[in-house]
Design a protein around this motif. Structure first.
Motif, PDB file in Angstrom:
ATOM      1  N   HIS A  15      65.354  47.756 -10.933  1.00  0.00           N
ATOM      2  CA  HIS A  15      66.646  47.914 -11.361  1.00  0.00           C
ATOM      3  C   HIS A  15      67.581  48.663 -10.549  1.00  0.00           C
ATOM      4  O   HIS A  15      68.742  48.211 -10.547  1.00  0.00           O
ATOM      5  CB  HIS A  15      66.564  48.544 -12.641  1.00  0.00           C
ATOM      6  N   LEU A  16      67.201  49.553  -9.637  1.00  0.00           N
ATOM      7  CA  LEU A  16      68.061  50.247  -8.667  1.00  0.00           C
ATOM      8  C   LEU A  16      68.723  49.237  -7.712  1.00  0.00           C
ATOM      9  O   LEU A  16      69.718  49.521  -7.292  1.00  0.00           O
ATOM     10  CB  LEU A  16      67.530  51.519  -8.288  1.00  0.00           C
ATOM     11  N   SER A  17      67.771  48.358  -7.206  1.00  0.00           N
ATOM     12  CA  SER A  17      68.046  47.455  -5.929  1.00  0.00           C
ATOM     13  C   SER A  17      69.113  46.592  -6.199  1.00  0.00           C
ATOM     14  O   SER A  17      69.395  46.071  -7.152  1.00  0.00           O
ATOM     15  CB  SER A  17      66.978  46.503  -5.492  1.00  0.00           C
ATOM     16  N   SER A  18      70.151  46.623  -5.187  1.00  0.00           N
ATOM     17  CA  SER A  18      71.309  45.976  -5.083  1.00  0.00           C
ATOM     18  C   SER A  18      71.053  44.568  -4.498  1.00  0.00           C
ATOM     19  O   SER A  18      72.030  43.782  -4.381  1.00  0.00           O
ATOM     20  CB  SER A  18      72.423  46.519  -4.704  1.00  0.00           C
ATOM     21  N   ASP A  19      69.736  44.263  -4.028  1.00  0.00           N
ATOM     22  CA  ASP A  19      69.597  43.099  -3.350  1.00  0.00           C
ATOM     23  C   ASP A  19      69.338  41.821  -4.170  1.00  0.00           C
ATOM     24  O   ASP A  19      69.101  41.886  -5.208  1.00  0.00           O
ATOM     25  CB  ASP A  19      68.393  43.130  -2.432  1.00  0.00           C
ATOM     26  N   LEU A  20      70.057  40.535  -3.729  1.00  0.00           N
ATOM     27  CA  LEU A  20      69.808  39.202  -4.230  1.00  0.00           C
ATOM     28  C   LEU A  20      68.423  38.829  -3.855  1.00  0.00           C
ATOM     29  O   LEU A  20      68.254  39.022  -2.456  1.00  0.00           O
ATOM     30  CB  LEU A  20      71.052  38.328  -3.973  1.00  0.00           C
ATOM     31  N   ARG A  21      67.651  38.510  -4.614  1.00  0.00           N
ATOM     32  CA  ARG A  21      66.540  37.680  -4.182  1.00  0.00           C
ATOM     33  C   ARG A  21      66.395  36.448  -4.889  1.00  0.00           C
ATOM     34  O   ARG A  21      66.466  36.117  -6.202  1.00  0.00           O
ATOM     35  CB  ARG A  21      65.140  38.533  -4.646  1.00  0.00           C
ATOM     36  N   ILE A  22      66.218  35.328  -3.984  1.00  0.00           N
ATOM     37  CA  ILE A  22      66.635  33.972  -4.531  1.00  0.00           C
ATOM     38  C   ILE A  22      65.456  32.998  -3.747  1.00  0.00           C
ATOM     39  O   ILE A  22      65.234  33.394  -2.598  1.00  0.00           O
ATOM     40  CB  ILE A  22      67.905  33.328  -4.124  1.00  0.00           C
ATOM     41  N   ILE A  23      64.589  32.159  -4.709  1.00  0.00           N
ATOM     42  CA  ILE A  23      64.095  31.184  -4.124  1.00  0.00           C
ATOM     43  C   ILE A  23      64.283  29.868  -4.332  1.00  0.00           C
ATOM     44  O   ILE A  23      64.676  29.651  -5.553  1.00  0.00           O
ATOM     45  CB  ILE A  23      62.382  31.232  -4.510  1.00  0.00           C
ATOM     46  N   ILE A  24      64.810  28.998  -3.165  1.00  0.00           N
ATOM     47  CA  ILE A  24      65.371  27.607  -3.255  1.00  0.00           C
ATOM     48  C   ILE A  24      64.216  26.467  -2.749  1.00  0.00           C
ATOM     49  O   ILE A  24      63.406  27.050  -1.843  1.00  0.00           O
ATOM     50  CB  ILE A  24      66.734  27.739  -2.873  1.00  0.00           C
ATOM     51  N   ASN A  25      64.495  25.495  -3.310  1.00  0.00           N
ATOM     52  CA  ASN A  25      63.763  24.389  -2.592  1.00  0.00           C
ATOM     53  C   ASN A  25      64.384  23.635  -1.613  1.00  0.00           C
ATOM     54  O   ASN A  25      65.584  23.982  -1.323  1.00  0.00           O
ATOM     55  CB  ASN A  25      63.174  23.279  -3.816  1.00  0.00           C
ATOM     56  N   ALA A  26      63.758  22.620  -0.792  1.00  0.00           N
ATOM     57  CA  ALA A  26      64.523  21.786   0.299  1.00  0.00           C
ATOM     58  C   ALA A  26      65.797  21.433  -0.222  1.00  0.00           C
ATOM     59  O   ALA A  26      66.499  21.113   0.755  1.00  0.00           O
ATOM     60  CB  ALA A  26      63.478  20.867   0.873  1.00  0.00           C
ATOM     61  N   ASN A  27      66.019  21.050  -1.463  1.00  0.00           N
ATOM     62  CA  ASN A  27      67.263  20.503  -1.830  1.00  0.00           C
ATOM     63  C   ASN A  27      68.346  21.342  -2.296  1.00  0.00           C
ATOM     64  O   ASN A  27      69.535  20.922  -2.502  1.00  0.00           O
ATOM     65  CB  ASN A  27      67.134  19.433  -3.308  1.00  0.00           C
ATOM     66  N   GLY A  28      67.937  22.885  -2.115  1.00  0.00           N
ATOM     67  CA  GLY A  28      68.871  23.870  -2.354  1.00  0.00           C
ATOM     68  C   GLY A  28      69.063  24.210  -4.019  1.00  0.00           C
ATOM     69  O   GLY A  28      69.886  25.009  -4.198  1.00  0.00           O
ATOM     70  N   PHE A  29      67.908  23.683  -4.657  1.00  0.00           N
ATOM     71  CA  PHE A  29      68.098  24.199  -6.199  1.00  0.00           C
ATOM     72  C   PHE A  29      67.224  25.323  -6.289  1.00  0.00           C
ATOM     73  O   PHE A  29      66.206  25.662  -5.590  1.00  0.00           O
ATOM     74  CB  PHE A  29      67.486  22.973  -6.977  1.00  0.00           C
ATOM     75  N   ILE A  30      67.891  26.359  -6.839  1.00  0.00           N
ATOM     76  CA  ILE A  30      67.279  27.887  -7.232  1.00  0.00           C
ATOM     77  C   ILE A  30      66.245  27.653  -8.117  1.00  0.00           C
ATOM     78  O   ILE A  30      66.544  27.389  -9.266  1.00  0.00           O
ATOM     79  CB  ILE A  30      68.492  28.685  -7.628  1.00  0.00           C
ATOM     80  N   GLU A  31      65.022  27.968  -7.704  1.00  0.00           N
ATOM     81  CA  GLU A  31      63.741  27.945  -8.435  1.00  0.00           C
ATOM     82  C   GLU A  31      63.616  29.334  -9.073  1.00  0.00           C
ATOM     83  O   GLU A  31      63.350  29.251 -10.366  1.00  0.00           O
ATOM     84  CB  GLU A  31      62.420  27.402  -7.754  1.00  0.00           C
ATOM     85  N   GLU A  32      64.011  30.211  -8.601  1.00  0.00           N
ATOM     86  CA  GLU A  32      63.590  31.763  -9.048  1.00  0.00           C
ATOM     87  C   GLU A  32      64.847  32.673  -8.307  1.00  0.00           C
ATOM     88  O   GLU A  32      65.089  32.449  -7.276  1.00  0.00           O
ATOM     89  CB  GLU A  32      62.117  32.316  -8.601  1.00  0.00           C
ATOM     90  N   TRP A  33      65.088  33.599  -9.338  1.00  0.00           N
ATOM     91  CA  TRP A  33      66.197  34.766  -8.705  1.00  0.00           C
ATOM     92  C   TRP A  33      65.777  35.864  -9.538  1.00  0.00           C
ATOM     93  O   TRP A  33      65.269  35.849 -10.807  1.00  0.00           O
ATOM     94  CB  TRP A  33      67.495  34.274  -8.855  1.00  0.00           C
ATOM     95  N   ASN A  34      66.148  36.824  -9.156  1.00  0.00           N
ATOM     96  CA  ASN A  34      65.889  38.142  -9.698  1.00  0.00           C
ATOM     97  C   ASN A  34      67.304  38.466 -10.458  1.00  0.00           C
ATOM     98  O   ASN A  34      68.199  37.647 -10.428  1.00  0.00           O
ATOM     99  CB  ASN A  34      65.628  39.464  -8.646  1.00  0.00           C
ATOM    100  N   GLU A  35      67.032  39.574 -11.495  1.00  0.00           N
ATOM    101  CA  GLU A  35      68.122  39.684 -12.083  1.00  0.00           C
ATOM    102  C   GLU A  35      69.720  40.007 -11.559  1.00  0.00           C
ATOM    103  O   GLU A  35      70.662  39.447 -12.052  1.00  0.00           O
ATOM    104  CB  GLU A  35      67.934  41.163 -13.032  1.00  0.00           C
ATOM    105  N   ARG A  36      69.592  40.618 -10.382  1.00  0.00           N
ATOM    106  CA  ARG A  36      70.921  40.925  -9.667  1.00  0.00           C
ATOM    107  C   ARG A  36      71.418  39.494  -9.459  1.00  0.00           C
ATOM    108  O   ARG A  36      72.653  39.326  -9.324  1.00  0.00           O
ATOM    109  CB  ARG A  36      70.510  41.806  -8.510  1.00  0.00           C
ATOM    110  N   ALA A  37      70.527  38.822  -8.573  1.00  0.00           N
ATOM    111  CA  ALA A  37      71.002  37.361  -8.251  1.00  0.00           C
ATOM    112  C   ALA A  37      71.597  36.502  -9.481  1.00  0.00           C
ATOM    113  O   ALA A  37      72.416  35.743  -9.372  1.00  0.00           O
ATOM    114  CB  ALA A  37      69.891  36.775  -7.739  1.00  0.00           C
ATOM    115  N   SER A  38      71.027  36.658 -10.702  1.00  0.00           N
ATOM    116  CA  SER A  38      71.219  35.995 -11.976  1.00  0.00           C
ATOM    117  C   SER A  38      72.664  36.344 -12.232  1.00  0.00           C
ATOM    118  O   SER A  38      73.408  35.422 -12.558  1.00  0.00           O
ATOM    119  CB  SER A  38      70.088  36.182 -12.742  1.00  0.00           C
ATOM    120  N   THR A  39      72.977  37.565 -12.249  1.00  0.00           N
ATOM    121  CA  THR A  39      74.236  37.992 -12.589  1.00  0.00           C
ATOM    122  C   THR A  39      75.310  37.582 -11.592  1.00  0.00           C
ATOM    123  O   THR A  39      76.326  37.133 -12.015  1.00  0.00           O
ATOM    124  CB  THR A  39      74.222  39.554 -12.851  1.00  0.00           C
TER     125      THR A  39
END
Length: 464
Positions: A15-39
């Motif tokens: 919750h304290l982390s300000s980092d964006l964490r994103i997992i994307i596939n080869a086509n650039g579609f975001i498959e997973e992201w953390n709350e910070r990235a979602s916001t």
């Protein structure tokens, strides 16, 4: 000492982390992201394409970065990217790594309330910089090409594709530049300059000319990335304008020397007329045949030389230099005779050739003659005009000398500048045009003059 962090504590740190964490596939579609990235990327809603958070003109940079991550095969790569979200721009430092068919990104948003954030190698706000980038690469009439290490195309705009006569709808990114097929000579010149820039690590500028096409090519190396950046200007319209200006000068010269030509042609015509009358009286045509033919050939030669001045030739050709200046002798003689000027010439014959546009070189000589004629005071006697053409080292040197009124030192300093003239009806383009033509033939114009003594114009052409 070591600590064991339980699941609850991990949630607190997450919750304290300000980092964006994103997992994307080869086509650039975001498959997973953390709350910070979602916001942070909330504007995406259902369409979770990573590329949609960037300006359209900037998406190729993002694509290139993701491609490099995949090619790095597990090695982390860092890059600063600029998102556009709800009309605002955000600078994010990303670290990315690939695993399987997925790309893992960890991004840190750089908090900056200053609206004058400066992009690297750009000026102004991020939005202004991107607009400038868009304007320079797509709106300006300049061709841009970037070749990466190994000669691969990293960037090419539509103007460059058009100059190379390539399909503007095709994707040439990451193709070997040397492998693309085009009928245009520009490709070979660009690749030559690319190799020179890489070898010498210096800025290169070159003018390339073929038929009526003229390009100004500038290439510079970015040493850290070993990329060569090209800007290509199409100067063909400028060249056509200069050719038109030369042709206009030619026509002015032709109209001015036509009176002298008429006088020069009257002499052989009088001779022919006289011998024909004698032939009729004596009823002996064979006796005067050779003389009549000689005079006819002389007239034909004068007319041919006159026409050679007015022809609108564009291409350069190999020619022995003496033939150019010998063909002008009749014209110079007739014009000088018309203005009571003593003309003398000395033209050396050489075996070598010069690569010239013959009509343009003749135009230079006619300009020199016209300047000399206009330089003589009306009441001056013993007017002289001299032409000297001789070989010096590996050059053919041409000198014209008059003993007119000459030029003062302050006039001599400005005489080669466009639109400067001391004549009432002059346009100041004669000498600058001569200078430009001579420089286009790898020569240099030298002018020497003294008030009350006359002027000397001298230039050299390289012998081949």
């Amino acid at each position: 000492m070591s600590f064991i962090i339980d699941e609850k504590e991990q949630d607190i740190f997450q919750h304290l982390s300000s980092d964006l964490r994103i997992i994307i596939n080869a086509n650039g579609f975001i498959e997973e992201w953390n709350e910070r990235a979602s916001t942070f990327l909330s504007s995406l809603e259902e369409d979770r394409s990573f590329f949609l958070t960037f300006p359209s003109s900037y998406r190729h940079e993002v694509y290139t970065y993701l491609k490099e991550i995949i090619e790095a095969e597990g090695k982390p790569l860092k890059r600063i990217l600029f998102h556009r979200i709800n009309g605002s721009y955000f600078e994010v430092v990303y670290t990315g790594v690939s695993s399987g068919e997925r790309i893992y990104l960890s991004g840190h948003v750089i908090e900056n309330k200053d609206t004058s954030t400066i992009l690297p190698l750009h000026y102004g706000t991020i939005e202004q910089s991107l607009k400038v980038n868009e304007f320079m690469t797509h709106s300006l009439d300049i061709a841009i090409l970037v070749l990466s290490k190994g000669g691969r195309i990293e960037y090419i705009n539509k103007r460059c594709l058009t100059l190379l006569e390539l399909d503007v709808e095709e994707d040439y990114i990451n193709l070997e530049f040397d492998d693309i097929i085009t009928p245009v000579f520009l490709k070979e010149k660009l690749f030559e300059i690319y190799e020179e820039v890489l070898a010498n690590k210096k800025f290169k500028e070159r003018i390339c000319y073929d038929d009526e096409v003229l390009y100004q090519i500038q290439g510079i190396l970015f040493e850290r990335t070993e990329k060569v950046f090209f800007i290509i200007h199409d100067r063909s319209y400028q060249q056509k304008f200069e050719n038109l200006l030369v042709y206009k000068q030619q026509m002015e010269s032709v109209s001015q020397i036509s009176a002298g030509m008429a006088h020069e042609l009257r002499n052989p015509l009088s001779v022919i007329k006289g011998f024909i009358q004698l032939s009729q009286i004596t009823n002996n045509w064979s006796k005067y045949y050779d003389t009549i033919m000689a005079e006819i050939n002389r007239m034909n030669s004068i007319i041919e030389d006159f026409l050679s001045v007015s022809r609108k030739k564009v291409k350069k050709q190999l020619i022995q230099p003496q033939s150019i200046y010998q063909s002008l002798v009749y014209i110079f003689q007739s014009e000088c005779l018309l203005h009571n000027i003593d003309f003398d010439f000395e033209i050396d014959e050489v075996e070598e050739h010069v690569l010239v546009n013959e009509a343009m070189i003749k135009q230079v000589m006619l300009n020199f003659l016209r300047n000399a004629i206009e330089a003589y005071p009306k009441d001056q006697k013993n007017k002289l005009f001299l032409l000297r053409a001789k070989k010096i080292d590996s050059f053919y040197e041409i000198t014209v000398i008059d003993n007119g009124k000459g030029m003062a030192e302050e006039v001599l300093e400005r005489v080669g500048k466009p639109f400067f003239t001391t004549k009432e009806k002059g346009n100041g383009l004669g000498i600058p045009l001569c200078k430009k033509i001579i420089e286009d033939h790898d020569g240099e114009l030298f002018i020497d003059s003294k008030a009350g003594e006359g002027s000397t114009f001298c230039y050299r052409l390289p012998l081949l």
